[in-house]
Scaffold this active site. Structure first.
Site, PDB file in Angstrom:
ATOM      1  N   SER A  98       0.827  -1.193   0.000  1.00 33.34           N
ATOM      2  CA  SER A  98       0.000   0.000   0.000  1.00 33.34           C
ATOM      3  C   SER A  98       0.875   1.263   0.000  1.00 33.34           C
ATOM      4  O   SER A  98       1.702   1.449  -0.903  1.00 33.34           O
ATOM      5  CB  SER A  98      -0.948  -0.038   1.201  1.00 33.34           C
ATOM      6  OG  SER A  98      -1.941   0.950   1.100  1.00 33.34           O
ATOM      7  N   ASP A 158      -9.547  -6.476  -3.771  1.00 31.22           N
ATOM      8  CA  ASP A 158      -9.122  -5.231  -3.117  1.00 31.22           C
ATOM      9  C   ASP A 158     -10.101  -4.103  -3.439  1.00 31.22           C
ATOM     10  O   ASP A 158     -10.351  -3.805  -4.600  1.00 31.22           O
ATOM     11  CB  ASP A 158      -7.710  -4.858  -3.581  1.00 31.22           C
ATOM     12  CG  ASP A 158      -7.101  -3.741  -2.747  1.00 31.22           C
ATOM     13  OD1 ASP A 158      -7.831  -3.135  -1.940  1.00 31.22           O
ATOM     14  OD2 ASP A 158      -5.899  -3.481  -2.893  1.00 31.22           O
ATOM     15  N   HIS A 163      -6.951  -6.454  -0.015  1.00 29.89           N
ATOM     16  CA  HIS A 163      -5.892  -5.483   0.225  1.00 29.89           C
ATOM     17  C   HIS A 163      -4.817  -6.044   1.149  1.00 29.89           C
ATOM     18  O   HIS A 163      -3.632  -5.777   0.959  1.00 29.89           O
ATOM     19  CB  HIS A 163      -6.485  -4.202   0.827  1.00 29.89           C
ATOM     20  CG  HIS A 163      -5.541  -3.043   0.834  1.00 29.89           C
ATOM     21  ND1 HIS A 163      -5.089  -2.437  -0.319  1.00 29.89           N
ATOM     22  CD2 HIS A 163      -4.940  -2.380   1.862  1.00 29.89           C
ATOM     23  CE1 HIS A 163      -4.265  -1.446  -0.011  1.00 29.89           C
ATOM     24  NE2 HIS A 163      -4.146  -1.394   1.306  1.00 29.89           N
TER      25      HIS A 163
END
Length: 450
Positions: A249, A367, A395
């Protein structure tokens, strides 16, 4: 829930945020954990595992394949980006998971007149001249002349890079794991244990304000540049000859920064659900712009929203993983400062296109934070990128599917390009350019907030 609301009201009345500067207590043993003071009063917790290598262990860093990295990056004044790949084309031998519907150096088809000057050679089928208007009528205005497009900026990359297999028995290899907003080094527990057992040296820090690292009370301590300098200090402290960066991320942006700053030390990069290659800019309409006391009241709702969006399933197992990984377990002040500090205008398409390191992109199909097309666009921009999709992941795919992610990463670490299949631009320059020209529109790319 009632406790959170009560504490939030007290926060608003007193102007203080509870548990603001105290790091979280670590429930794990102190073995393998170090506390590094990157700046006076700024201490990061780092998990550092150094396996014992035998004296006769061989390093194959000089036995890899030499790859020709050559490309021309042109930015035009109308906001278009043209990338011409003139060097070698690499092929991935990684078999785990499915590809992300994108081949290395794929072509984005556009109208030729959109980005190249119209040829001045005679037309074999000339158009007859227009008939002059009758006397007394006004002559129509001629069409506007097409301006010759001038490049605003041109970047030429022409270098050679050695790419080799990185095994756990090699003492010159180090793995760096970087988490994102609201996480901690605990989200990498499965990866750290797996690769340390294989003999790899692993390094995983807690970002400032996360995990057991100190949490400064000033918002400027959580800007992208402040956190990037923290990680630069960690990288310079633990770096080996061949370093592999693994980011998740927001952590992907820091891995990109280090790979750009230290191209000779960064051997490979893994980007897990990192998003597209666009510059970072905080959103002014985000919920994280609310006062810290309000975010403190909403913390249970935010945690539930993160669980729902970050995991493909929301069962007891996922709740336990969220708790064990200290994910989204940061103070409202730190969370707000982290989201507001995501300003990095340099990290645009050109910045990513300049990277010459091999990169593995891992995307969780479920995600809800990062769309699939963003990782596909990232793969198009990068020189050597391989996109792999895990269908059952979201995610937090490295926590949901640790075995699949570990196997995928290990295959990438061991991967070495097969240069017998390379496509060289020296044999047929025009064909290579036509097969790898990529046109993107910068003006349609919006800054993102991860």
């Amino acid at each position: 829930m009632l406790t959170s609301i009560t504490e939030g009201i007290l926060c608003c009345l007193t102007g203080k945020t509870a548990n603001l500067v105290l790091p979280l207590e670590s429930s794990e043993p102190s073995d393998g954990f170090e506390y590094v003071e990157v700046k006076p009063g700024r201490v990061l917790r780092v998990r550092h595992i150094v396996p014992e290598h035998s004296p006769e262990s061989n390093n194959d860093s000089d036995n890899g394949s030499i790859v020709h990295c050559k490309r021309k990056i042109t930015v035009y004044r109308n906001g278009q980006l043209v990338i011409e790949n003139l060097g070698d084309v690499l092929h991935s031998e990684i078999l785990q998971c499915q590809d992300g519907d994108l081949e290395p150096c794929s072509t984005v088809e556009v109208e030729l007149a959109d980005y190249k000057e119209i040829a001045s050679s005679p037309d074999p089928n000339p158009v007859p001249p227009p008939v002059p208007p009758p006397p007394g009528e006004h002559k129509p205005a001629p069409p506007p002349r097409r301006r010759r497009r001038k490049p605003k900026r041109t970047v030429l990359i022409d270098s050679k890079r050695m790419i080799s297999s990185c095994k756990g028995t090699h003492s010159d290899v180090a793995l760096f794991f970087v988490h994102g907003v609201g996480g901690s080094l605990d989200i990498w527990s499965s990866q750290l244990d797996f690769f340390s057992r294989l003999g790899y040296e692993v390094i995983a820090p807690d970002l400032a304000g996360h995990g057991a690292s100190t949490a400064p009370q000033i918002a400027a301590a959580y800007t992208f540049y402040a956190l990037a300098e923290d990680l630069r200090a960690i990288f310079k402290r633990y770096a080996r000859k061949r370093n592999i960066l693994i980011g998740h991320s927001y952590g992907v942006s820091f891995c990109t920064f280090l790979a750009h700053e230290y191209p000779d030390l960064v051997h490979k990069v893994v980007m897990i659900n990192g998003g597209g290659p666009t510059a970072l800019e905080p959103s002014l309409c985000s919920i994280f712009q609310l006062p810290s006391c309000v975010l403190h009241c909403l913390s249970p709702c935010l945690a539930w929203s993160f669980l729902k969006a970050g995991f493909a399933r929301q069962g007891a197992k996922e709740k336990q993983l969220l708790k064990q990984g200290n994910a989204f377990n940061v103070s409202p002040f730190v969370l707000r400062a982290m989201m507001s500090g995501q300003y990095w205008p340099e990290g645009d398409e050109v910045y990513h296109a300049e990277l010459t390191v091999p990169i593995l992109l891992v995307h969780g199909m479920c995600d809800k934070f990062v769309p699939m097309d963003e990782d596909q666009r990232m793969a198009e921009i990068l020189l050597f990128a391989f996109l792999k999709v895990i269908e059952e992941g979201s995610h937090m795919v490295m926590m949901e599917c640790p075995e699949t992610v570990n196997t995928l990463l290990h295959e990438f670490f061991l991967w070495e390009p097969d240069m017998s299949r390379k496509v060289s631009s020296k044999t047929d320059t025009e064909k290579a350019i036509a097969a790898s020209d990529t046109l993107h529109t910068l003006k349609n790319s919006k800054p993102v907030n991860k």
